[in-house]
Motif scaffolding. Structure first.
Motif, short mmCIF file in Angstrom:
data_model
loop_
_atom_site.label_atom_id
_atom_site.label_comp_id
_atom_site.label_asym_id
_atom_site.label_seq_id
_atom_site.Cartn_x
_atom_site.Cartn_y
_atom_site.Cartn_z
N SER A 100 0.53 -0.74 -0.20
CA SER A 100 0.02 -0.05 -0.29
C SER A 100 0.86 1.01 0.14
O SER A 100 0.57 2.59 -0.84
CB SER A 100 -0.54 0.35 1.26
N PHE A 101 1.79 1.54 0.66
CA PHE A 101 3.23 2.44 0.97
C PHE A 101 3.65 2.53 -0.50
O PHE A 101 3.31 3.87 -1.65
CB PHE A 101 4.07 1.82 1.84
N LEU A 102 3.98 1.67 -1.36
CA LEU A 102 4.20 1.48 -2.74
C LEU A 102 2.84 1.98 -3.41
O LEU A 102 3.32 3.55 -4.13
CB LEU A 102 4.64 0.16 -3.33
N LEU A 103 2.36 2.00 -3.45
CA LEU A 103 0.28 2.39 -4.56
C LEU A 103 0.77 3.96 -3.84
O LEU A 103 0.44 4.59 -4.75
CB LEU A 103 -0.55 1.14 -3.93
N ILE A 104 0.68 4.17 -2.49
CA ILE A 104 0.52 5.80 -2.66
C ILE A 104 1.49 6.36 -2.73
O ILE A 104 0.65 7.53 -3.78
CB ILE A 104 0.25 6.35 -1.02
N TYR A 105 2.99 6.32 -2.81
CA TYR A 105 3.65 6.81 -3.07
C TYR A 105 3.81 7.27 -5.14
O TYR A 105 4.07 8.32 -5.60
CB TYR A 105 5.15 5.74 -2.95
N LEU A 106 3.38 6.19 -5.68
CA LEU A 106 2.77 6.21 -7.62
C LEU A 106 1.88 7.23 -6.93
O LEU A 106 1.63 8.07 -8.37
CB LEU A 106 2.74 4.76 -8.17
N LEU A 107 0.64 6.95 -6.75
CA LEU A 107 -0.45 7.99 -6.63
C LEU A 107 -0.11 9.52 -6.51
O LEU A 107 -0.78 9.88 -6.68
CB LEU A 107 -1.92 7.61 -6.14
N ILE A 108 0.73 9.41 -5.20
CA ILE A 108 1.06 11.33 -5.31
C ILE A 108 2.10 11.44 -6.26
O ILE A 108 2.04 12.48 -6.99
CB ILE A 108 1.98 10.95 -3.79
N HIS A 109 3.15 10.69 -7.02
CA HIS A 109 4.68 10.78 -7.60
C HIS A 109 4.34 11.27 -9.02
O HIS A 109 4.58 11.75 -9.52
CB HIS A 109 5.57 10.79 -7.29
N ASP A 110 3.79 9.59 -9.55
CA ASP A 110 3.70 9.48 -10.99
C ASP A 110 2.68 10.08 -11.66
O ASP A 110 2.24 10.90 -12.70
CB ASP A 110 3.64 7.94 -10.91
N TYR A 111 0.94 9.82 -10.54
CA TYR A 111 -0.13 10.06 -10.88
C TYR A 111 -0.17 11.12 -10.38
O TYR A 111 -1.73 11.63 -11.62
CB TYR A 111 -1.18 8.72 -11.28
N GLU A 112 -0.52 11.86 -9.18
CA GLU A 112 -0.61 13.24 -9.30
C GLU A 112 -1.96 13.19 -8.63
O GLU A 112 -2.88 13.77 -9.10
CB GLU A 112 -0.09 13.98 -10.13
N LEU A 113 -2.51 11.87 -8.13
CA LEU A 113 -4.30 11.86 -8.23
C LEU A 113 -4.31 11.84 -6.77
O LEU A 113 -5.20 12.45 -6.04
CB LEU A 113 -4.83 10.59 -8.42
N LEU A 114 -3.17 12.03 -5.83
CA LEU A 114 -2.89 12.14 -4.25
C LEU A 114 -2.05 13.29 -4.25
O LEU A 114 -1.04 13.81 -4.73
CB LEU A 114 -3.10 11.21 -3.84
N ASP A 115 -1.88 13.90 -2.67
CA ASP A 115 -1.08 15.16 -2.19
C ASP A 115 -0.97 15.35 -1.15
O ASP A 115 -1.87 13.82 0.04
CB ASP A 115 -1.92 16.17 -2.26
N CYS A 116 0.25 15.11 -0.46
CA CYS A 116 1.07 14.50 1.21
C CYS A 116 1.63 15.74 1.10
O CYS A 116 2.08 17.02 0.91
CB CYS A 116 1.18 13.58 0.58
N ASP A 117 2.30 16.20 2.93
CA ASP A 117 2.46 16.50 3.55
C ASP A 117 3.60 15.87 4.58
O ASP A 117 3.52 14.28 4.49
CB ASP A 117 1.82 17.84 4.44
N ASP A 118 3.95 16.23 6.07
CA ASP A 118 5.29 15.25 5.96
C ASP A 118 4.53 14.53 7.11
O ASP A 118 4.96 13.24 7.59
CB ASP A 118 6.16 15.86 6.95
#
Length: 312
Positions: A97-115
C-alpha cells in the motif's frame, strides 16, 4: 474540519476517462482502479478527509486492499527500477500500500501529502462544495421556516382579531338583546300600571274619570298622587277649566301635573282680570250717564231751541 457524517460522496460517471486514472490503469492494471476507490472511501471516512503517513495506516490498507507482495511487485516492476532510492531509504517500502500511495502521489498526481498526512484534493473539493451547498440549503430552509413562522403568526393574529371582533359583535348583540328585554319589561310594566290605574277607576265610583283619561292620553300616567291633585283642581276650579288646562299643557309640550296646575291657576286669574275690567267699564259708563242726566236737568231746553233756530 469535522469528521464527515455523510454516507456518500459525488462520483463522476466518466471518472475512468480521467488521464491520470487512465495512466494508473494502464501501468498497474484494472485492479488498481478498485484499489483507488477503496482508498478514496477510507479517506472520505477519515477526520479532515486525511490519513496519516504512519506504519499502522499501511498495515491496515494492505489488509483492506488485499494486496500481496508478488502481485504488487509484478504490477509495478518499472516503478522499482525508477525509484530504487526511495525503496532503499524508506523502511515502509515492504508495504504494498505504501508503494501504491507513493505512485499515486508522485507519478499520477492523484493524491497530495505533507510530512504527516496524505489526501485527495479532488475529494476535499467535492466535500467543500457539498458543505457549501448543504449550508445554502439549510439557510434557505431557515429563511423559509422564519417566513412560514411569520405567516402563521400573522394568520394567528388575524384569527385573534377576527375572534375579538366576533366577540365584540356578540357582546353588542348581547347588550342590544338585554336592552330590548329591559324595554319590553318596562313597556309591560307600564301597561300593567295603566291597567291597574284603569281598574282602580273601574273598581270604585269615579266622578272625574274623563279627566284622568284625558290626562293619560295627553300627558302621562296617572298615579295615585296625580289623581289626588287632579281631584283638587276639579274641586277648586271646575272640570271645564281643568280640561282646558290639560289641553293647553299638551299643546305647549308640558308633561307634568305641576304644569297643569300652573295653567289652571293662570287661566282663572285671566278670567278674573277680564271680569274686573268689564265691571269697571260698566261702572264708568253709568257714571257718565248720570252726569249727562244732571246736565240735562240744568239746561233750559226752550231757550236752547230758540237760539238754535235763530229766533232769539
Amino acid at each position: 474540519m469535522a469528521k464527515n457524517q455523510s454516507y456518500y460522496f459525488s462520483h463522476d460517471i466518466n471518472a475512468s476517462n480521467d488521464p491520470k486514472i487512465a495512466a494508473m490503469i494502464s501501468e498497474l492494471g484494472m485492479i488498481s482502479y478498485a484499489w483507488w476507490w477503496i482508498l478514496i472511501e477510507k479517506l472520505a471516512a477519515a477526520d479532515d478527509y486525511k490519513l496519516p503517513l504512519k506504519k499502522y495506516t499501511f498495515v491496515a490498507l494492505d489488509n483492506e486492499l488485499r494486496m500481496d507482495n508478488e502481485q504488487i511487485l509484478t504490477s509495478v516492476q518499472q516503478v522499482f527500477n525508477k525509484n530504487q532510492h526511495v525503496l532503499e531509504q524508506n523502511s515502509m517500502c515492504s508495504f504494498c500500500s505504501f508503494l501504491l500511495i507513493y505512485l499515486l502521489i508522485h507519478d499520477y498526481e492523484l493524491l497530495d501529502c505533507d510530512d504527516e498526512y496524505f489526501w485527495s484534493p479532488s475529494l476535499i473539493r467535492r466535500f467543500e462544495f457539498k458543505k457549501v451547498k448543504e449550508e445554502t440549503i439549510r439557510e434557505k430552509r431557515r429563511l423559509a421556516g422564519l417566513k412560514s413562522a411569520e405567516s402563521r403568526k400573522a394568520k394567528k393574529q388575524n384569527l385573534t382579531h377576527v375572534q375579538q371582533n366576533l366577540t365584540h359583535v356578540q357582546q353588542n348583540q348581547l347588550i342590544k338583546e338585554k336592552k330590548r328585554k329591559e324595554n319590553n319589561i318596562e313597556r309591560d310594566t307600564r301597561a300593567r300600571e295603566d291597567e291597574n290605574l284603569l281598574s282602580m277607576f273601574e273598581n270604585e265610583e269615579v266622578k272625574n274619570k274623563p279627566i284622568y283619561e284625558l290626562y293619560m292620553k295627553s300627558i302621562g300616567v296617572v298615579s295615585p298622587t296625580i289623581k289626588e291633585r287632579l281631584d283638587d283642581l276639579v274641586e277648586s276650579y271646575g272640570k271645564e277649566r281643568v280640561i282646558v288646562a290639560i289641553n293647553t299643557t299638551a299643546d305647549n309640550g308640558g308633561n307634568s301635573i305641576k304644569y297643569v296646575e300652573t295653567v289652571t291657576a293662570g287661566n282663572l286669574k285671566q278670567e278674573v282680570q277680564k271680569d274686573f275690567g268689564a265691571s269697571k267699564c260698566n261702572s264708568n259708563a253709568r257714571s257718565v250717564s248720570r252726569k249727562n242726566s244732571r246736565k240735562d236737568e240744568d239746561v233750559d231746553w226752550e231757550e236752547e231751541y230758540q237760539r238754535v233756530h235763530g229766533k232769539k
